[in-house]
Motif scaffolding. Structure first.
Motif, PDB file in Angstrom:
ATOM      1  N   ILE A  80       0.878  -1.164   0.000  1.00 11.12           N
ATOM      2  CA  ILE A  80       0.000   0.000   0.000  1.00 11.12           C
ATOM      3  C   ILE A  80       0.912   1.210   0.000  1.00 11.12           C
ATOM      4  O   ILE A  80       1.741   1.382   0.900  1.00 11.12           O
ATOM      5  N   LEU A  81       0.788   1.996  -1.047  1.00 14.27           N
ATOM      6  CA  LEU A  81       1.550   3.228  -1.165  1.00 14.27           C
ATOM      7  C   LEU A  81       0.724   4.302  -0.461  1.00 14.27           C
ATOM      8  O   LEU A  81      -0.345   4.687  -0.944  1.00 14.27           O
ATOM      9  N   ARG A  82       1.170   4.745   0.684  1.00 14.26           N
ATOM     10  CA  ARG A  82       0.417   5.697   1.512  1.00 14.26           C
ATOM     11  C   ARG A  82      -0.037   6.904   0.686  1.00 14.26           C
ATOM     12  O   ARG A  82       0.761   7.470  -0.068  1.00 14.26           O
ATOM     13  N   ASN A  83      -1.318   7.245   0.830  1.00 18.59           N
ATOM     14  CA  ASN A  83      -1.912   8.407   0.166  1.00 18.59           C
ATOM     15  C   ASN A  83      -1.803   8.333  -1.360  1.00 18.59           C
ATOM     16  O   ASN A  83      -1.891   9.353  -2.032  1.00 18.59           O
ATOM     17  N   HIS A  84      -1.638   7.147  -1.904  1.00 17.84           N
ATOM     18  CA  HIS A  84      -1.356   7.010  -3.334  1.00 17.84           C
ATOM     19  C   HIS A  84      -2.175   5.893  -3.985  1.00 17.84           C
ATOM     20  O   HIS A  84      -2.909   6.139  -4.925  1.00 17.84           O
ATOM     21  N   GLY A  85      -2.035   4.657  -3.531  1.00 18.28           N
ATOM     22  CA  GLY A  85      -2.765   3.561  -4.167  1.00 18.28           C
ATOM     23  C   GLY A  85      -2.231   2.196  -3.783  1.00 18.28           C
ATOM     24  O   GLY A  85      -1.508   2.044  -2.811  1.00 18.28           O
ATOM     25  N   LEU A  86      -2.618   1.218  -4.589  1.00 12.99           N
ATOM     26  CA  LEU A  86      -2.289  -0.180  -4.325  1.00 12.99           C
ATOM     27  C   LEU A  86      -1.299  -0.691  -5.360  1.00 12.99           C
ATOM     28  O   LEU A  86      -1.312  -0.273  -6.516  1.00 12.99           O
ATOM     29  N   LEU A  87      -0.483  -1.657  -4.936  1.00 11.20           N
ATOM     30  CA  LEU A  87       0.540  -2.233  -5.793  1.00 11.20           C
ATOM     31  C   LEU A  87       0.607  -3.729  -5.496  1.00 11.20           C
ATOM     32  O   LEU A  87       0.587  -4.127  -4.329  1.00 11.20           O
ATOM     33  N   ALA A  88       0.625  -4.544  -6.550  1.00  7.17           N
ATOM     34  CA  ALA A  88       0.729  -5.998  -6.370  1.00  7.17           C
ATOM     35  C   ALA A  88       1.646  -6.560  -7.443  1.00  7.17           C
ATOM     36  O   ALA A  88       1.781  -6.001  -8.530  1.00  7.17           O
ATOM     37  N   TRP A  89       2.258  -7.691  -7.134  1.00  2.00           N
ATOM     38  CA  TRP A  89       3.139  -8.340  -8.104  1.00  2.00           C
ATOM     39  C   TRP A  89       3.076  -9.838  -7.892  1.00  2.00           C
ATOM     40  O   TRP A  89       2.686 -10.329  -6.837  1.00  2.00           O
ATOM     41  N   GLY A  90       3.446 -10.564  -8.945  1.00  2.97           N
ATOM     42  CA  GLY A  90       3.417 -12.021  -8.872  1.00  2.97           C
ATOM     43  C   GLY A  90       4.196 -12.650 -10.001  1.00  2.97           C
ATOM     44  O   GLY A  90       4.827 -11.966 -10.803  1.00  2.97           O
ATOM     45  N   GLN A  91       4.108 -13.968 -10.073  1.00  5.95           N
ATOM     46  CA  GLN A  91       4.855 -14.713 -11.084  1.00  5.95           C
ATOM     47  C   GLN A  91       4.179 -14.681 -12.445  1.00  5.95           C
ATOM     48  O   GLN A  91       4.829 -14.843 -13.466  1.00  5.95           O
ATOM     49  N   THR A  92       2.859 -14.491 -12.452  1.00  6.30           N
ATOM     50  CA  THR A  92       2.115 -14.434 -13.708  1.00  6.30           C
ATOM     51  C   THR A  92       1.118 -13.285 -13.652  1.00  6.30           C
ATOM     52  O   THR A  92       0.752 -12.813 -12.562  1.00  6.30           O
ATOM     53  N   LEU A  93       0.648 -12.853 -14.814  1.00 10.60           N
ATOM     54  CA  LEU A  93      -0.369 -11.812 -14.850  1.00 10.60           C
ATOM     55  C   LEU A  93      -1.661 -12.272 -14.172  1.00 10.60           C
ATOM     56  O   LEU A  93      -2.217 -11.523 -13.355  1.00 10.60           O
ATOM     57  N   PRO A  94      -2.159 -13.485 -14.449  1.00  5.33           N
ATOM     58  CA  PRO A  94      -3.377 -13.914 -13.743  1.00  5.33           C
ATOM     59  C   PRO A  94      -3.214 -13.949 -12.221  1.00  5.33           C
ATOM     60  O   PRO A  94      -4.113 -13.533 -11.483  1.00  5.33           O
ATOM     61  N   GLN A  95      -2.092 -14.429 -11.746  1.00  9.75           N
ATOM     62  CA  GLN A  95      -1.863 -14.469 -10.303  1.00  9.75           C
ATOM     63  C   GLN A  95      -1.848 -13.052  -9.733  1.00  9.75           C
ATOM     64  O   GLN A  95      -2.477 -12.766  -8.705  1.00  9.75           O
ATOM     65  N   THR A  96      -1.148 -12.157 -10.398  1.00  5.25           N
ATOM     66  CA  THR A  96      -1.052 -10.780  -9.931  1.00  5.25           C
ATOM     67  C   THR A  96      -2.417 -10.109  -9.941  1.00  5.25           C
ATOM     68  O   THR A  96      -2.780  -9.396  -9.002  1.00  5.25           O
ATOM     69  N   PHE A  97      -3.187 -10.355 -10.998  1.00  3.20           N
ATOM     70  CA  PHE A  97      -4.539  -9.795 -11.072  1.00  3.20           C
ATOM     71  C   PHE A  97      -5.396 -10.293  -9.912  1.00  3.20           C
ATOM     72  O   PHE A  97      -6.098  -9.510  -9.268  1.00  3.20           O
ATOM     73  N   ALA A  98      -5.345 -11.578  -9.623  1.00  2.00           N
ATOM     74  CA  ALA A  98      -6.152 -12.146  -8.524  1.00  2.00           C
ATOM     75  C   ALA A  98      -5.750 -11.537  -7.189  1.00  2.00           C
ATOM     76  O   ALA A  98      -6.606 -11.234  -6.345  1.00  2.00           O
ATOM     77  N   ILE A  99      -4.468 -11.331  -6.987  1.00  2.00           N
ATOM     78  CA  ILE A  99      -3.996 -10.734  -5.741  1.00  2.00           C
ATOM     79  C   ILE A  99      -4.487  -9.295  -5.628  1.00  2.00           C
ATOM     80  O   ILE A  99      -5.035  -8.884  -4.595  1.00  2.00           O
ATOM     81  N   LEU A 100      -4.313  -8.514  -6.704  1.00  2.00           N
ATOM     82  CA  LEU A 100      -4.735  -7.115  -6.655  1.00  2.00           C
ATOM     83  C   LEU A 100      -6.250  -6.998  -6.543  1.00  2.00           C
ATOM     84  O   LEU A 100      -6.759  -6.143  -5.810  1.00  2.00           O
ATOM     85  N   TRP A 101      -6.987  -7.845  -7.245  1.00  2.00           N
ATOM     86  CA  TRP A 101      -8.455  -7.813  -7.156  1.00  2.00           C
ATOM     87  C   TRP A 101      -8.899  -8.069  -5.712  1.00  2.00           C
ATOM     88  O   TRP A 101      -9.790  -7.397  -5.202  1.00  2.00           O
ATOM     89  N   THR A 102      -8.287  -9.036  -5.059  1.00  3.66           N
ATOM     90  CA  THR A 102      -8.646  -9.357  -3.674  1.00  3.66           C
ATOM     91  C   THR A 102      -8.308  -8.195  -2.746  1.00  3.66           C
ATOM     92  O   THR A 102      -9.092  -7.851  -1.855  1.00  3.66           O
TER      93      THR A 102
END
Length: 164
Positions: A80-102
């Motif tokens: 969590i980037l304070r006062n800015h937004g959300l950031l997620a990363w992973g091994q694949t785009l689908p994995q990263t999307f699922a993490i960020l969506w959650t």
């Protein structure tokens, strides 16, 4: 600014191949709260003790901020980037999307909960168990691929022109 943030994550974690970053109202609202994401929902508890926080330093244009971003990443897959937004990363785009969506959903639920008054607290024990049991952190279970494929099919039905 995007290059500054994303490139240092890729450099620091070569095992990760996708980085996603959002500026949603719910994500920024939680990022602006002193305590950040709270264990108010099953979605949020998937991230119990698994979130890095990075204090806001202004628009990310100073490359010296990369060192601090990497330090704040720690072993986590979300920040969590304070006062800015959300950031997620992973091994694949689908994995990263699922993490960020959650994570995004957890922020939406927190905003909705706060709009209605006091929340029901969740114990440390239950929150830790929820995190342990969450499959999204286990790439060997295909984390997010089924949801990602379903969303692609949905977009294909709505407007397949994006493929061009």
């Amino acid at each position: 600014a995007g290059f500054l943030i994303h490139s240092c994550i890729h450099r620091a974690r070569p095992d990760l191949h996708a980085v996603l970053h959002t500026h949603t109202a719910a994500g920024i609202a939680v990022a602006a709260q002193r305590r950040g994401l709270l264990n108010l929902s099953q979605h949020a508890m998937r991230f119990h003790r698994r979130i890095g926080y990075h204090d806001y330093e202004g628009v990310a244009l100073d490359f010296s901020e990369q060192d601090r971003l990497v330090r704040d990443l720690g072993p986590h897959n979300v920040m969590i980037l304070r006062n800015h937004g959300l950031l997620a990363w992973g091994q694949t785009l689908p994995q990263t999307f699922a993490i960020l969506w959650t994570l995004q959903r957890a922020c939406e639920i927190q905003m909705a909960t706060f709009s209605m008054g006091a929340a029901i607290p969740v114990s440390e024990e239950i929150a830790s168990r929820c995190t342990r049991d969450a499959l999204q952190f286990s790439p060997e279970h295909g984390a997010g691929q089924d949801v990602f494929n379903a969303l692609v099919r949905q977009v294909d039905r709505i407007d397949p022109s994006y493929r061009n």
